[in-house]
Design a protein around this motif. Structure first.
Motif: not given
Length: 321
Positions: A90-94
């Motif tokens: 459950m990781v968000e990377t931008e």
């Protein structure tokens, strides 16, 4: 003596490998009954439904295999967003540079391999694939990871979103694919396919009937012509209900959708359990719509009849142009 000296077990998603192994052991060519080997048929489906997103995904995989990070940089949008929804992650990377830094941590290992199997497409900008990543090297033992990757591209053909799912969350991946399609490229179209999938899931037969025009006709072109010809929404819904009652946990996956103003080409699969075992029933439909977006006519085909289905779809599309 009839005893089995060896049993080989495959994952459900490796059905093509299992069939290939069966043909290897039996010497079966796969075309003695007039049908194509599953690998050839899958190649034909992939070739026809391939879109700009599948090409971008394939190019990115090639960059990874070649460790060509400069070219990978060009394929990704500067503000690319990665949403990893796999369980326990459950990781968000931008951001392109941040993602490539993360990706190179594995890609720069001496031994890396990625295999990708196309599962679904929508329009030109969305593709869903089953990706297998195998890495090893230095002090890292061989590790194999299986991922469902949903790739989205922008108007410039750059990958601007990647959403990742665990293989067991395949229903969520397909739901996200549909949500993005009907919120984006197909926002001006009646979401017949999505509504059909949701109605099947809920066993909402009234909703099924509401998708069809009063003059609805469905012609079954399959080799066994299991269903013949049906007339009217009521008959259509009753037939679907009778089929699903044979395997009450049946659901539908919509693998590929091609839309034209007055018609669509749909590659789908009914799946569930029957007699204690898992089953899949893939099929193709060509649908023609009236001015209100209701289905007037369905042509139903087997996957092996894809050429016939494509010809029917393209004939309808040309007539509407």
């Amino acid at each position: 003596n009839g005893q089995s000296p060896r049993i080989e077990v495959f994952e459900r998603e490796d059905i093509d490998k299992a069939r290939a192994r069966f043909r290897e052991l039996t010497g079966e060519a796969g075309d003695e009954t007039g049908t194509e080997p599953s690998g050839q048929l899958q190649d034909k489906v992939t070739a026809y439904f391939s879109n700009a997103a599948t090409k971008a995904h394939a190019a990115f995989v090639k960059c990874y295999m070649d460790k060509d990070w400069d070219s990978a940089h060009l394929i990704l949008a500067e503000d690319v967003r990665i949403s990893d929804r796999r369980r326990l992650l459950m990781v968000e990377t931008e951001g392109r540079d941040k993602y490539l830094e993360y990706f190179r941590a594995l890609g720069d290992l001496p031994n890396t391999k990625v295999t990708a199997r196309l599962l679904a497409t929508r329009g030109e900008r969305l593709t869903l694939s089953y990706d297998t990543l195998v890495v090893s090297g230095d002090d890292v033992g061989e590790s194999e990871v299986h991922i469902l990757d949903l790739f989205c591209i922008n108007e410039n053909g750059e990958i601007d979103q990647i959403i990742r799912f665990s293989p067991e969350d395949i229903d969520a991946a397909y739901a996200e694919l549909d949500r993005r399609y009907y919120a984006g490229e197909a926002k001006d179209r009646k979401a017949n396919q999505q509504q059909f999938r949701e109605a099947i899931a809920k066993r909402d037969w009234e909703a099924i009937k509401a998708l069809a025009a009063p003059e609805f006709v469905e012609d079954d072109h399959r080799s066994l012509a299991v269903l013949g010809t049906r007339h009217g929404p009521e008959n259509w819904a009753e037939t679907l209900k009778a089929l699903i009652d044979l395997a009450p946990d049946t659901q539908i996956r919509l693998d590929h959708i091609r839309l034209n103003p007055d018609c669509s080409l749909n590659h789908a699969t009914f799946h569930g359990t029957q007699d204690g075992g898992y089953y899949e029933m893939p099929f193709i439909t060509v649908a023609r719509y009236n001015a209100d977006g209701l289905i007037m006519h369905h042509d139903l085909y087997e996957p092996e009849q894809i050429d016939e289905a494509i010809a029917r779809f393209e004939k309808l599309a040309s007539a509407a142009a």
